[in-house]
Design a protein around this motif. Structure first.
Motif, PDB file in Angstrom:
ATOM      1  N   MET A  69      23.961  35.017  44.331  1.00  0.00           N
ATOM      2  CA  MET A  69      24.989  34.864  45.504  1.00  0.00           C
ATOM      3  C   MET A  69      25.703  36.163  45.706  1.00  0.00           C
ATOM      4  O   MET A  69      25.623  37.074  44.866  1.00  0.00           O
ATOM      5  CB  MET A  69      25.955  33.638  44.627  1.00  0.00           C
ATOM      6  N   VAL A  70      26.655  36.006  46.497  1.00  0.00           N
ATOM      7  CA  VAL A  70      27.709  37.051  46.723  1.00  0.00           C
ATOM      8  C   VAL A  70      29.028  36.644  46.336  1.00  0.00           C
ATOM      9  O   VAL A  70      29.615  35.406  46.660  1.00  0.00           O
ATOM     10  CB  VAL A  70      27.412  37.279  48.357  1.00  0.00           C
ATOM     11  N   ILE A  71      29.842  37.471  45.709  1.00  0.00           N
ATOM     12  CA  ILE A  71      31.253  37.331  45.351  1.00  0.00           C
ATOM     13  C   ILE A  71      31.859  38.608  45.836  1.00  0.00           C
ATOM     14  O   ILE A  71      31.333  39.726  46.102  1.00  0.00           O
ATOM     15  CB  ILE A  71      31.401  36.817  44.069  1.00  0.00           C
ATOM     16  N   ALA A  72      33.191  38.564  45.802  1.00  0.00           N
ATOM     17  CA  ALA A  72      34.036  39.477  46.184  1.00  0.00           C
ATOM     18  C   ALA A  72      35.257  39.585  45.353  1.00  0.00           C
ATOM     19  O   ALA A  72      35.685  38.562  44.684  1.00  0.00           O
ATOM     20  CB  ALA A  72      34.536  39.512  47.549  1.00  0.00           C
ATOM     21  N   ALA A  73      35.988  40.892  45.171  1.00  0.00           N
ATOM     22  CA  ALA A  73      37.272  41.075  44.489  1.00  0.00           C
ATOM     23  C   ALA A  73      37.808  42.037  45.527  1.00  0.00           C
ATOM     24  O   ALA A  73      37.206  42.890  46.106  1.00  0.00           O
ATOM     25  CB  ALA A  73      36.965  41.346  43.006  1.00  0.00           C
ATOM     26  N   ARG A  74      39.074  42.148  44.955  1.00  0.00           N
ATOM     27  CA  ARG A  74      40.027  43.413  45.702  1.00  0.00           C
ATOM     28  C   ARG A  74      40.903  43.937  44.868  1.00  0.00           C
ATOM     29  O   ARG A  74      41.302  43.443  43.904  1.00  0.00           O
ATOM     30  CB  ARG A  74      40.703  42.851  47.105  1.00  0.00           C
ATOM     31  N   SER A  75      41.378  45.193  45.064  1.00  0.00           N
ATOM     32  CA  SER A  75      42.594  45.901  44.462  1.00  0.00           C
ATOM     33  C   SER A  75      43.005  47.040  45.269  1.00  0.00           C
ATOM     34  O   SER A  75      42.293  47.574  46.130  1.00  0.00           O
ATOM     35  CB  SER A  75      41.725  46.701  42.914  1.00  0.00           C
ATOM     36  N   LYS A  76      44.134  47.409  44.944  1.00  0.00           N
ATOM     37  CA  LYS A  76      44.894  48.440  45.889  1.00  0.00           C
ATOM     38  C   LYS A  76      44.682  49.753  45.119  1.00  0.00           C
ATOM     39  O   LYS A  76      44.929  50.762  45.486  1.00  0.00           O
ATOM     40  CB  LYS A  76      46.436  48.262  45.883  1.00  0.00           C
ATOM     41  N   SER A  77      43.682  49.773  43.873  1.00  0.00           N
ATOM     42  CA  SER A  77      43.552  51.227  43.150  1.00  0.00           C
ATOM     43  C   SER A  77      41.929  50.872  42.970  1.00  0.00           C
ATOM     44  O   SER A  77      41.460  50.026  42.461  1.00  0.00           O
ATOM     45  CB  SER A  77      44.163  51.241  42.070  1.00  0.00           C
ATOM     46  N   ILE A  78      41.116  52.001  42.913  1.00  0.00           N
ATOM     47  CA  ILE A  78      39.710  52.025  42.662  1.00  0.00           C
ATOM     48  C   ILE A  78      39.733  51.672  40.886  1.00  0.00           C
ATOM     49  O   ILE A  78      38.705  51.180  40.593  1.00  0.00           O
ATOM     50  CB  ILE A  78      38.850  53.350  42.871  1.00  0.00           C
ATOM     51  N   HIS A  79      40.793  51.805  40.274  1.00  0.00           N
ATOM     52  CA  HIS A  79      40.748  51.562  38.734  1.00  0.00           C
ATOM     53  C   HIS A  79      41.333  50.289  38.537  1.00  0.00           C
ATOM     54  O   HIS A  79      41.490  49.960  37.346  1.00  0.00           O
ATOM     55  CB  HIS A  79      41.663  52.861  37.997  1.00  0.00           C
ATOM     56  N   GLY A  80      41.561  49.289  39.554  1.00  0.00           N
ATOM     57  CA  GLY A  80      41.843  48.058  39.434  1.00  0.00           C
ATOM     58  C   GLY A  80      43.501  47.859  39.046  1.00  0.00           C
ATOM     59  O   GLY A  80      44.227  48.861  39.224  1.00  0.00           O
ATOM     60  N   PRO A  81      43.904  46.567  38.735  1.00  0.00           N
ATOM     61  CA  PRO A  81      43.257  45.439  38.447  1.00  0.00           C
ATOM     62  C   PRO A  81      42.473  44.909  39.619  1.00  0.00           C
ATOM     63  O   PRO A  81      43.204  44.807  40.763  1.00  0.00           O
ATOM     64  CB  PRO A  81      44.297  44.521  37.754  1.00  0.00           C
ATOM     65  N   TRP A  82      41.504  43.976  39.367  1.00  0.00           N
ATOM     66  CA  TRP A  82      40.928  43.542  40.555  1.00  0.00           C
ATOM     67  C   TRP A  82      41.068  42.039  40.627  1.00  0.00           C
ATOM     68  O   TRP A  82      41.064  41.295  39.577  1.00  0.00           O
ATOM     69  CB  TRP A  82      39.168  43.802  40.290  1.00  0.00           C
ATOM     70  N   GLU A  83      41.218  41.566  41.814  1.00  0.00           N
ATOM     71  CA  GLU A  83      41.559  40.062  42.036  1.00  0.00           C
ATOM     72  C   GLU A  83      40.473  39.653  42.773  1.00  0.00           C
ATOM     73  O   GLU A  83      39.836  39.946  43.680  1.00  0.00           O
ATOM     74  CB  GLU A  83      42.709  40.240  43.022  1.00  0.00           C
ATOM     75  N   HIS A  84      40.313  38.218  41.919  1.00  0.00           N
ATOM     76  CA  HIS A  84      38.911  37.468  42.458  1.00  0.00           C
ATOM     77  C   HIS A  84      39.050  37.122  43.744  1.00  0.00           C
ATOM     78  O   HIS A  84      40.225  36.362  44.019  1.00  0.00           O
ATOM     79  CB  HIS A  84      38.694  36.437  41.520  1.00  0.00           C
ATOM     80  N   CYS A  85      38.200  37.011  44.691  1.00  0.00           N
ATOM     81  CA  CYS A  85      38.357  36.235  46.010  1.00  0.00           C
ATOM     82  C   CYS A  85      38.338  34.861  45.729  1.00  0.00           C
ATOM     83  O   CYS A  85      37.476  34.162  45.186  1.00  0.00           O
ATOM     84  CB  CYS A  85      37.176  36.867  47.002  1.00  0.00           C
ATOM     85  N   PRO A  86      39.374  34.141  46.247  1.00  0.00           N
ATOM     86  CA  PRO A  86      39.537  32.601  46.285  1.00  0.00           C
ATOM     87  C   PRO A  86      38.321  32.028  47.017  1.00  0.00           C
ATOM     88  O   PRO A  86      38.307  30.475  46.799  1.00  0.00           O
ATOM     89  CB  PRO A  86      40.816  32.346  46.979  1.00  0.00           C
TER      90      PRO A  86
END
Length: 544
Positions: A258-275
């Motif tokens: 499967m394919v999932i995604a996350a995002r962050s405003k920094s390459i170092h995180g923190p990463w937010e899971h895609c809803p």
């Protein structure tokens, strides 16, 4: 399982072993099972007709039908470079390898040529990128079976020449994904999901491997192969970095990958899971494409957005993982959704693109060198290319091994469900042997071979000695027909004027990764064994 593969799977599963699933997500966080795709049917044979009848995604009416690159083209990595798109794939044991493909509309793709000539063992999911004016391919490889490392090759022109591989000494990793952080530094994300900083030239590690992201977890009752966080691909859009990841295992149950995604405003995180996770997943074995995953986002010619990933075709795992294209839409909250729906049906092509050539002719009179684009040796020795010599009338291939079981065959990938190939083999020495195979690996192949005095039949990776027949010949034309995974052989001693049917057919639908491992596909192969040489000439291909 050898130690290197065992250690690799331990690494892939390391993220999952950190804590029980129930301890990491609450019941409230568990998404509902997404509805099944319920396609009308497995895709009918209604693709556009390309060269030699090969299937073509472009239907010629402004729509397309997946796959965009048929046959064994897994782990696609795609680069938008102005108005041009370039893509390459895992080439595993095929050399020359890492063929670069080109498109101007995301639907019609044609090969430019191979980027890698030096054998590095099995090549898994690579990453093609551009930094400044230079192109890079980051390559996970296991050249001596002693462990995985990340290599890099580079070029100032996408068409080459490409550099020799450079070992970045990033060990125990696969599936690199290149990104430039908000600090202007270059990073690779790898399976795990971990990251490591690179030097400014991108050709060496500049720091230690560090944990980067704990991927979103699917419900524990979903039927998957294993957790296996892998295939990280990154994109910067606006204020956000988007991290696209595969989980669930590459093959195994059709509902796993499967394919999932996350995002962050920094390459170092923190990463937010895609809803909206998972963004892509096969939920039923009635769907036309199984085990869908390993995605990259790409902007279309007119500014719309698309997702490129791979999947197995329902009933045709023998063709390997094929490349699929699906539209996405950006949502008001800054996330995105896949909106391809039923992939057994045509979809509107990306807007604004210019159609170009698609695929290439597989028929070959051996008047020119097509190594890498069409032909490749399976798991070759460093000096394997010295076995072939282009000469008037055909290609001379020196012997390797005593039979297909220990030879290094010349292979050609195919992308059609049904097809017919013919080739003439001249035995140039009394002790030479040659033939045509459908070859997965040395544990799994079928085929028909000839020596000066005998006909040999191969099935289940060995010779059917009870079918051996005395037959005096020094030249034979062989026809292999694969119709929906049922193989029929003919042979002729008068250049195809009259044919003899081999009274033994073979069913090959089970020759794929879930049975034999290796993530490969069933390819047309030509072997040369014994001592001396054979000449092959007038290879023809026709989709049925």
């Amino acid at each position: 399982m050898d130690n290197s593969r065992r250690n690799l799977f331990k690494t892939l599963l390391a993220g999952a072993a950190a804590a029980p699933l129930s301890a990491r997500i609450s019941a409230a966080e568990l998404p509902r099972e997404i509805p099944a795709c319920t396609p009308s049917a497995v895709p009918p044979a209604r693709w556009g007709q390309g060269i030699e009848g090969q299937r073509n995604a472009d239907l010629g009416d402004g729509t397309f039908l997946n796959p965009i690159v048929p046959g064994d083209h897994p782990d696609p990595t795609i680069l938008k470079d102005g108005d041009d798109y370039y893509m390459t794939f895992s080439s595993f044991y095929s050399y020359p390898g890492l063929i670069i493909w080109h498109s101007t509309d995301l639907v019609n793709w044609a090969p430019l040529g191979p980027a890698l000539y030096e054998p590095l063992g099995s090549i898994w999911a690579v990453d093609l990128c551009k930094h400044g004016d230079r192109y890079y391919i980051y390559i996970p490889a296991n050249p001596d079976g002693g462990g995985w490392s990340i290599y890099a090759i580079w070029a100032d022109d996408i068409r080459g020449p490409w550099s020799q591989p450079v070992d970045l000494n990033i060990h125990g990793c696969i599936d690199p994904g290149h990104v430039v952080g908000e600090d202007g530094k270059r990073y690779l994300f790898v399976n795990g999901i971990r990251k490591i900083r690179l030097t400014d030239d991108g050709l060496a590690a500049d720091g230690d491997l560090q944990p980067a992201y704990q991927p979103w977890q699917y419900p524990e009752d979903w039927v998957v192969e294993n957790f296996a966080p892998e295939g990280p691909k990154l994109l910067r859009r606006g204020d956000w970095f988007y991290l696209i990841t595969a989980v669930g295992g590459t093959a195994g149950p059709v509902t796993g990958h499967m394919v999932i995604a996350a995002r962050s405003k920094s390459i170092h995180g923190p990463w937010e899971h895609c809803p909206h996770n998972p963004l892509v997943r096969t939920t039923s074995d009635s769907e036309p494409w199984w085990s869908r995953g390993h995605a990259t986002l790409v902007e279309g010619p007119a500014g719309d957005w698309w997702m490129v990933y791979h999947g197995y075709e329902n009933g045709f795992r023998t063709l390997g993982r094929q490349t699929l294209l699906e539209p996405i839409e950006w949502t008001e909250d800054g996330w995105f959704r896949a909106r391809g729906g039923d992939l057994s049906q045509p979809m509107r092509k990306p807007a604004g693109g210019k159609s170009g050539p698609a695929g290439f002719a597989l028929s070959d009179n051996f008047a020119s060198n097509r190594m890498g684009v069409q032909w490749a040796f399976h798991d070759p020795a460093p000096d394997e290319m010295t076995r072939i010599e282009y000469e008037p009338g055909g290609l001379r291939i020196a012997a390797s091994g005593s039979s297909p079981q220990n030879s290094t065959p010349l292979t050609c990938p195919v992308g059609d469900r049904s097809y017919e190939v013919e080739v003439t083999i001249d035995l140039l020495d009394e002790t030479a042997e040659g033939g045509v195979l459908l070859f997965y690996n040395h544990k799994a192949f079928v085929g028909l071979g000839f020596s000066v005095g005998q006909r040999k039949t191969f099935q289940c990776a060995g010779e059917l000695e009870w079918m051996r027949a005395a037959l005096a010949t020094k030249s034979v034309r062989i026809r292999l027909t694969n119709r929906d995974n049922v193989v029929t052989y003919h042979y002729s001693h008068d250049d195809g004027k009259t044919w003899t049917l081999l009274d033994h057919r073979m069913e090959v639908s089970g020759i794929h990764h879930n049975v034999f491992g290796g993530f490969l596909s069933l390819k047309v192969g030509i072997y040369s064994a014994g001592t001396g040489s054979i000449r092959v000439r007038d290879f023809t291909y026709r989709a049925v």
